[in-house]
Write a protein that holds these residues in place. Structure first.
Motif, PDB file in Angstrom:
ATOM      1  N   TYR A  83       0.834  -1.206   0.000  1.00  0.00           N
ATOM      2  CA  TYR A  83       0.000   0.000   0.000  1.00  0.00           C
ATOM      3  C   TYR A  83       0.869   1.257   0.000  1.00  0.00           C
ATOM      4  CZ  TYR A  83      -4.038  -2.925   1.108  1.00  0.00           C
ATOM      5  OH  TYR A  83      -5.025  -3.870   1.070  1.00  0.00           O
ATOM      6  N   GLY A 140     -13.288  -3.567  -0.883  1.00  0.00           N
ATOM      7  CA  GLY A 140     -11.902  -3.951  -1.170  1.00  0.00           C
ATOM      8  C   GLY A 140     -11.826  -5.204  -2.019  1.00  0.00           C
ATOM      9  N   GLY A 141     -10.649  -5.380  -2.647  1.00  0.00           N
ATOM     10  CA  GLY A 141     -10.431  -6.509  -3.552  1.00  0.00           C
ATOM     11  C   GLY A 141     -10.396  -7.845  -2.826  1.00  0.00           C
ATOM     12  N   GLN A 142      -9.874  -7.829  -1.591  1.00  0.00           N
ATOM     13  CA  GLN A 142      -9.768  -9.099  -0.864  1.00  0.00           C
ATOM     14  C   GLN A 142     -11.167  -9.666  -0.586  1.00  0.00           C
ATOM     15  OE1 GLN A 142      -6.818 -10.591  -0.299  1.00  0.00           O
ATOM     16  NE2 GLN A 142      -7.894 -12.328   0.586  1.00  0.00           N
ATOM     17  N   TYR A 166      -0.848 -14.286  -6.060  1.00  0.00           N
ATOM     18  CA  TYR A 166      -1.113 -13.448  -4.891  1.00  0.00           C
ATOM     19  C   TYR A 166      -1.526 -14.322  -3.692  1.00  0.00           C
ATOM     20  CZ  TYR A 166      -3.917 -10.294  -1.968  1.00  0.00           C
ATOM     21  OH  TYR A 166      -4.462  -9.613  -0.912  1.00  0.00           O
ATOM     22  N   TYR A 208      -8.041 -18.345 -11.896  1.00  0.00           N
ATOM     23  CA  TYR A 208      -7.789 -17.004 -11.352  1.00  0.00           C
ATOM     24  C   TYR A 208      -6.504 -16.481 -11.990  1.00  0.00           C
ATOM     25  CZ  TYR A 208      -5.965 -13.536  -8.047  1.00  0.00           C
ATOM     26  OH  TYR A 208      -5.432 -12.395  -7.489  1.00  0.00           O
ATOM     27  N   GLN A 210      -4.050 -12.733 -13.047  1.00  0.00           N
ATOM     28  CA  GLN A 210      -3.823 -11.279 -13.019  1.00  0.00           C
ATOM     29  C   GLN A 210      -3.225 -10.911 -14.379  1.00  0.00           C
ATOM     30  OE1 GLN A 210      -1.477 -10.187  -9.464  1.00  0.00           O
ATOM     31  NE2 GLN A 210      -1.919 -12.275  -8.838  1.00  0.00           N
ATOM     32  N   ASN A 215       1.169 -10.072  -9.485  1.00  0.00           N
ATOM     33  CA  ASN A 215       1.740 -10.037  -8.147  1.00  0.00           C
ATOM     34  C   ASN A 215       1.981 -11.482  -7.702  1.00  0.00           C
ATOM     35  OD1 ASN A 215       2.447  -9.384  -5.554  1.00  0.00           O
ATOM     36  ND2 ASN A 215       0.444  -8.627  -4.920  1.00  0.00           N
ATOM     37  N   ASP A 243      -8.200 -10.515 -12.125  1.00  0.00           N
ATOM     38  CA  ASP A 243      -7.926  -9.582 -11.028  1.00  0.00           C
ATOM     39  C   ASP A 243      -7.018  -8.465 -11.545  1.00  0.00           C
ATOM     40  OD1 ASP A 243      -7.293  -8.278  -8.713  1.00  0.00           O
ATOM     41  OD2 ASP A 243      -6.622 -10.035  -7.603  1.00  0.00           O
ATOM     42  N   TRP A 245      -5.879  -5.750 -10.337  1.00  0.00           N
ATOM     43  CA  TRP A 245      -5.739  -5.069  -9.047  1.00  0.00           C
ATOM     44  C   TRP A 245      -5.022  -3.735  -9.116  1.00  0.00           C
ATOM     45  CZ3 TRP A 245      -0.896  -5.002  -6.169  1.00  0.00           C
ATOM     46  CH2 TRP A 245       0.174  -5.453  -6.940  1.00  0.00           C
ATOM     47  N   THR A 275      -7.959   0.647  -3.624  1.00  0.00           N
ATOM     48  CA  THR A 275      -7.203   0.809  -2.374  1.00  0.00           C
ATOM     49  C   THR A 275      -5.738   1.183  -2.592  1.00  0.00           C
ATOM     50  OG1 THR A 275      -6.654  -1.530  -2.297  1.00  0.00           O
ATOM     51  CG2 THR A 275      -8.654  -0.855  -1.134  1.00  0.00           C
ATOM     52  N   LYS A 276      -5.188   0.869  -3.757  1.00  0.00           N
ATOM     53  CA  LYS A 276      -3.790   1.234  -4.008  1.00  0.00           C
ATOM     54  C   LYS A 276      -3.708   2.640  -4.604  1.00  0.00           C
ATOM     55  CE  LYS A 276      -2.256  -3.030  -3.169  1.00  0.00           C
ATOM     56  NZ  LYS A 276      -3.533  -3.674  -2.924  1.00  0.00           N
ATOM     57  N   ARG A 283     -11.774   1.607   1.394  1.00  0.00           N
ATOM     58  CA  ARG A 283     -11.904   0.221   0.921  1.00  0.00           C
ATOM     59  C   ARG A 283     -13.083   0.102  -0.029  1.00  0.00           C
ATOM     60  NH1 ARG A 283      -8.217  -2.392   2.166  1.00  0.00           N
ATOM     61  NH2 ARG A 283      -9.063  -4.391   1.513  1.00  0.00           N
TER      62      ARG A 283
HETATM   63  C1  LIG Z   1      -3.404  -9.232  -6.754  1.00  0.00           C
HETATM   64  C2  LIG Z   1      -4.171  -8.620  -5.630  1.00  0.00           C
HETATM   65  N1  LIG Z   1      -5.509  -8.746  -5.612  1.00  0.00           N
HETATM   66  C3  LIG Z   1      -6.254  -8.217  -4.636  1.00  0.00           C
HETATM   67  C4  LIG Z   1      -5.687  -7.522  -3.600  1.00  0.00           C
HETATM   68  C5  LIG Z   1      -6.581  -6.973  -2.533  1.00  0.00           C
HETATM   69  O1  LIG Z   1      -6.431  -5.626  -2.327  1.00  0.00           O
HETATM   70  P1  LIG Z   1      -7.495  -4.728  -1.550  1.00  0.00           P
HETATM   71  O2  LIG Z   1      -8.295  -5.635  -0.656  1.00  0.00           O
HETATM   72  O3  LIG Z   1      -6.671  -3.764  -0.776  1.00  0.00           O
HETATM   73  O4  LIG Z   1      -8.342  -4.071  -2.579  1.00  0.00           O
HETATM   74  C6  LIG Z   1      -4.291  -7.361  -3.558  1.00  0.00           C
HETATM   75  C7  LIG Z   1      -3.637  -6.646  -2.467  1.00  0.00           C
HETATM   76  O5  LIG Z   1      -2.470  -6.404  -2.452  1.00  0.00           O
HETATM   77  C8  LIG Z   1      -3.519  -7.931  -4.599  1.00  0.00           C
HETATM   78  O6  LIG Z   1      -2.200  -7.821  -4.620  1.00  0.00           O
END
Ligand SMILES: Cc1ncc(COP(=O)(O)O)c(C=O)c1O
Length: 443
Positions: A83, A140-142, A166, A208, A210, A215, A243, A245, A275-276, A283
């Motif tokens: 972050y 948020g993404g998580q 990830y 899944y 990216q 990442n 994703d 992200w 979030t980044k 979030r």
């Molecule tokens: C590839 C990837 N997906 C999803 C996320 C989730 O991020 P956030 O919950 O902060 O949106 C991250 C966080 O670093 C990530 O690296």
């Protein structure tokens, strides 16, 4: 400040740490005081031994995510978090947007569980200019990953994942009872021949991926492979979780070939997060999907947490639609790439650290370096976790790589991030890491 010869930012950081530890308290309008003994009271510990039996085996894997989410102890340099720190956040813009949101009627009321209309429309436009996707706003993404895995898969299902990938996605998939199956990644992203073979062997229905700034490797899925992935999905009735992200940190115009925009038949579930690019505390993320998959996600979403706070949604909308937003993104992108170059230059001077370059031609990930720590002869027996622990003892936090593999890793790796600290701390962090490697005889 004058006694210690430090600046106001250091004092502010020390004060907030002491508040967190309950050592002092700040009373608005009065001042900062040593906390009364009563708040430091030690309660009689509860006898919770029975809970270990009641809970059964531990599935939480929390320690994997701690370096990504938790705050590092005072004095430790954070090369683990992805972050961007507060100096890179558009704080004035966020504050103005919060004030504006607070004045709007309904901000403290409810929101439909799929999110506020104008924010969803903004995301729809981003995900696919033809706006075929129905968008769900998520905290948020998580949380979005967790919802997708639980809504679209059943416990026991296989899920195909890039290797490495990830760690948060792996933790979340396993928590949903899924079995991650690895597919190799090279400089152009996921290995398509291996993917086709693995689909055949595993009978997987979901993958899944990216597509850019993978990442942790930084790989970008080539245009040819993106096309082939969509074709494979069509042939094997596969759901692709895309994703994206770090979408906001890509050069403008790049999104022409997103999987979501080249997929004619609704195979892609697209995910992106703010979030980044805004701040980790804002979030707000979005899932875009089409057809029955979108319906299923919408049904399951409400059972989770009803909706994202309208105050946060309005704030995020105010920020991304501001005329200052494109300028902020330009500055953020260039500051992060500058930090990354700086970190890379220092890493390359340390004998035990060997950069794993995903793709020399593609724009590098602005946030991370993926590094092999197996030593010059590639034969160290020291694990990545031991490297992380030694680094912590020397005052720097790094991410241990083994937990980022759906299967097993063949070589000890660590991930270094340049998001959370500036140049001076990056340089000192690498020096401390070098000292840790020396202690472990890795060179
Ligand atoms: C590839 C990837 N997906 C999803 C996320 C989730 O991020 P956030 O919950 O902060 O949106 C991250 C966080 O670093 C990530 O690296």
């Amino acid at each position: 400040m004058s006694e210690l010869g430090v600046g106001p930012a250091t004092i502010r950081q020390a004060v907030s740490e002491l508040v967190r530890l309950d050592k002092i308290e700040t009373i608005p309008g009065s001042g900062t005081f040593i906390a009364p003994k009563s708040t430091q009271r030690v309660a009689t510990p509860a006898d919770t031994a029975w809970q270990t039996l009641a809970l059964g085996s531990d599935v939480s894997e929390r320690s994997v995510l701690d370096p990504l989410v938790g705050l590092v102890p005072v004095g430790v340099i954070d090369l683990a978090s992805g972050y961007p720190d507060s100096t890179l956040q558009p704080t004035a813009l966020i504050a103005a947007s919060v004030r504006e949101a607070a004045r709007r009627p309904g901000t403290f009321g409810r929101s439909a569980s799929e999110g506020l209309g104008p924010l969803r429309e903004w995301f729809e436009e981003q995900i696919d200019p033809e706006r075929r996707h129905r968008v769900l706003i998520m905290p948020g993404g998580q949380a979005a990953l967790s919802l997708i895995f639980r809504a679209l898969c059943l416990p026991g299902d296989v899920i195909l994942m890039e290797s490495p990938t990830y760690a948060g996605a792996l933790v979340s998939a396993r928590a949903a009872g899924l079995t991650p199956v690895p597919v190799a990644v090279d400089g152009e992203g996921i290995d398509m021949d291996q993917l086709e073979e693995t689909i055949g062997q595993s009978g997987a229905r979901v993958i899944y991926v990216q597509p850019r700034f993978q990442n942790p490797t930084g790989a970008t899925l080539s245009v040819k492979r993106r096309q082939r992935l969509v074709e494979l999905a069509d042939k094997h009735h596969l759901i692709i979780i895309e994703d994206d992200w770090l979408a906001d940190l890509a050069e403008p115009g790049w999104s022409a070939g997103l999987l979501s925009s080249i997929d004619p038949d609704g195979h892609v579930v697209h995910l992106r997060s703010l979030t980044k690019s805004i701040a980790p505390g804002i979030r707000v993320a979005a899932i875009g999907a089409v057809g029955a998959i979108a319906n299923r996600l919408h049904q399951v979403r409400a059972s989770e947490d009803f909706f994202v706070s309208p105050l946060l949604q309005e704030t995020a909308l105010g920020v991304v639609t501001s005329t200052r937003w494109p300028g902020h993104l330009r500055k953020l992108r260039s500051a992060l790439l500058d930090r990354r170059r700086f970190l890379q230059a220092h890493v390359q001077k340390v004998p035990g650290l060997s950069l794993v370059q995903a793709n020399e031609e593609a724009t590098p990930s602005p946030l991370h370096l993926w590094i092999d720590v197996s030593g010059r002869d590639g034969r160290t027996t020291v694990s990545d976790q031991v490297v992380r622990e030694a680094a912590l003892r020397h005052g720097v936090s790094v991410v241990a790589g083994a937990a980022w593999y759906p299967g097993t890793s063949d070589s000890p790796r660590i991930r270094l991030s340049n998001a959370a600290v500036g140049h001076d701390a990056l340089e000192l962090g690498v020096e401390r890491l070098a000292a840790a490697l020396q202690e472990l005889a890795i060179q």
